[in-house]
Design a protein around this motif. Structure first.
Motif, mmCIF file in Angstrom:
data_model
loop_
_atom_site.group_PDB
_atom_site.id
_atom_site.type_symbol
_atom_site.label_atom_id
_atom_site.label_comp_id
_atom_site.label_asym_id
_atom_site.label_seq_id
_atom_site.Cartn_x
_atom_site.Cartn_y
_atom_site.Cartn_z
ATOM 1 N N UNK A 1 0.844 -1.169 0.000
ATOM 2 C CA UNK A 1 0.000 0.000 0.000
ATOM 3 C C UNK A 1 0.893 1.237 0.000
ATOM 4 N N UNK A 2 0.653 2.118 -0.954
ATOM 5 C CA UNK A 2 1.488 3.314 -1.041
ATOM 6 C C UNK A 2 1.003 4.372 -0.065
ATOM 7 N N UNK A 3 1.929 5.232 0.299
ATOM 8 C CA UNK A 3 1.595 6.297 1.234
ATOM 9 C C UNK A 3 1.001 7.482 0.481
ATOM 10 N N UNK A 4 0.201 8.228 1.175
ATOM 11 C CA UNK A 4 -0.447 9.407 0.613
ATOM 12 C C UNK A 4 0.529 10.578 0.644
ATOM 13 N N UNK A 5 0.748 11.172 -0.513
ATOM 14 C CA UNK A 5 1.656 12.314 -0.569
ATOM 15 C C UNK A 5 0.914 13.571 -0.117
ATOM 16 N N UNK A 6 1.686 14.596 0.154
ATOM 17 C CA UNK A 6 1.079 15.849 0.614
ATOM 18 C C UNK A 6 0.199 16.469 -0.466
ATOM 19 N N UNK A 7 0.603 16.386 -1.727
ATOM 20 C CA UNK A 7 -0.192 16.930 -2.828
ATOM 21 C C UNK A 7 -1.525 16.185 -2.945
ATOM 22 N N UNK A 8 -1.473 14.849 -2.838
ATOM 23 C CA UNK A 8 -2.711 14.074 -2.900
ATOM 24 C C UNK A 8 -3.632 14.410 -1.731
ATOM 25 N N UNK A 9 -3.055 14.591 -0.554
ATOM 26 C CA UNK A 9 -3.841 14.966 0.614
ATOM 27 C C UNK A 9 -4.508 16.323 0.409
ATOM 28 N N UNK A 10 -3.762 17.286 -0.118
ATOM 29 C CA UNK A 10 -4.327 18.617 -0.353
ATOM 30 C C UNK A 10 -5.425 18.574 -1.426
ATOM 31 N N UNK A 11 -5.240 17.716 -2.434
ATOM 32 C CA UNK A 11 -6.280 17.564 -3.457
ATOM 33 C C UNK A 11 -7.570 16.995 -2.857
ATOM 34 N N UNK A 12 -7.437 15.998 -1.997
ATOM 35 C CA UNK A 12 -8.609 15.405 -1.339
ATOM 36 C C UNK A 12 -9.277 16.421 -0.428
ATOM 37 N N UNK A 13 -8.465 17.169 0.312
ATOM 38 C CA UNK A 13 -8.998 18.185 1.218
ATOM 39 C C UNK A 13 -9.761 19.261 0.445
ATOM 40 N N UNK A 14 -9.208 19.674 -0.682
ATOM 41 C CA UNK A 14 -9.864 20.685 -1.520
ATOM 42 C C UNK A 14 -11.195 20.150 -2.076
ATOM 43 N N UNK A 15 -11.196 18.890 -2.491
ATOM 44 C CA UNK A 15 -12.428 18.283 -3.014
ATOM 45 C C UNK A 15 -13.516 18.237 -1.936
ATOM 46 N N UNK A 16 -13.128 17.928 -0.715
ATOM 47 C CA UNK A 16 -14.105 17.879 0.373
ATOM 48 C C UNK A 16 -14.634 19.260 0.739
ATOM 49 N N UNK A 17 -13.796 20.279 0.597
ATOM 50 C CA UNK A 17 -14.226 21.628 0.966
ATOM 51 C C UNK A 17 -14.988 22.333 -0.138
ATOM 52 N N UNK A 18 -14.588 22.142 -1.391
ATOM 53 C CA UNK A 18 -15.154 22.925 -2.485
ATOM 54 C C UNK A 18 -15.816 22.100 -3.585
ATOM 55 N N UNK A 19 -15.602 20.810 -3.621
ATOM 56 C CA UNK A 19 -16.060 19.986 -4.732
ATOM 57 C C UNK A 19 -17.455 19.405 -4.537
ATOM 58 N N UNK A 20 -17.661 18.250 -5.173
ATOM 59 C CA UNK A 20 -18.965 17.597 -5.123
ATOM 60 C C UNK A 20 -19.329 17.102 -3.742
ATOM 61 N N UNK A 21 -18.364 16.922 -2.873
ATOM 62 C CA UNK A 21 -18.636 16.394 -1.542
ATOM 63 C C UNK A 21 -18.755 17.482 -0.478
ATOM 64 N N UNK A 22 -18.796 18.726 -0.894
ATOM 65 C CA UNK A 22 -18.921 19.811 0.075
ATOM 66 C C UNK A 22 -20.329 19.795 0.680
ATOM 67 N N UNK A 23 -20.503 20.333 1.869
ATOM 68 C CA UNK A 23 -21.819 20.330 2.516
ATOM 69 C C UNK A 23 -22.916 20.990 1.671
ATOM 70 N N UNK A 24 -22.597 22.061 0.966
ATOM 71 C CA UNK A 24 -23.605 22.710 0.134
ATOM 72 C C UNK A 24 -24.043 21.815 -1.019
ATOM 73 N N UNK A 25 -23.107 21.097 -1.621
ATOM 74 C CA UNK A 25 -23.445 20.182 -2.712
ATOM 75 C C UNK A 25 -24.282 19.010 -2.206
ATOM 76 N N UNK A 26 -23.913 18.479 -1.046
ATOM 77 C CA UNK A 26 -24.671 17.359 -0.484
ATOM 78 C C UNK A 26 -26.100 17.803 -0.180
ATOM 79 N N UNK A 27 -26.258 18.988 0.343
ATOM 80 C CA UNK A 27 -27.600 19.507 0.628
ATOM 81 C C UNK A 27 -28.412 19.637 -0.659
ATOM 82 N N UNK A 28 -27.792 20.109 -1.722
ATOM 83 C CA UNK A 28 -28.472 20.235 -3.005
ATOM 84 C C UNK A 28 -28.889 18.871 -3.534
ATOM 85 N N UNK A 29 -27.989 17.888 -3.474
ATOM 86 C CA UNK A 29 -28.305 16.550 -3.969
ATOM 87 C C UNK A 29 -29.421 15.916 -3.152
ATOM 88 N N UNK A 30 -29.385 16.062 -1.842
ATOM 89 C CA UNK A 30 -30.462 15.530 -0.999
ATOM 90 C C UNK A 30 -31.798 16.188 -1.342
#
Length: 88
Positions: A1-30
């Motif tokens: 299992x490979x380790x998560x790099x800092x760039x990959x971590x920041x990409x995931x963090x950005x997706x959770x804050x601003x992307x399809x998984x953000x709270x506003x998007x989840x509220x819209x989908x619901x």
């Protein structure tokens, strides 16, 4: 299992804050899913409750009456989920 790099971590963090998984998007989908299911169940309930012929509410089995009641409970659960989502 490979380790998560800092760039990959920041990409995931950005997706959770601003992307399809953000709270506003989840509220819209619901909200969209609730609206679509409300239309589908509303049409079925209207046909069952208005028509006193073969399809009437009194002629429904206990199973189908339970399905309508459970759908009402699911609508309440969806409302709770929509209103419990925090904004950014």
């Amino acid at each position: 299992m490979s380790q998560l790099t800092e760039k990959e971590f920041l990409d995931i963090k950005e997706e959770l804050k601003e992307g399809r998984l953000s709270p506003d998007s989840v509220r819209l989908y619901l909200g969209i899913f609730m609206f679509v299911s409300l239309i589908c169940v509303g049409i079925a309930f209207t046909v069952v409750s208005v028509s006193d012929s073969v399809i009437g509410w009194t002629n429904l089995s206990v199973f189908w009456k339970s399905v309508f009641w459970l759908q009402g409970i699911l609508f309440i659960l969806q409302l709770i989920l929509i209103f419990s989502q925090r904004k950014k």
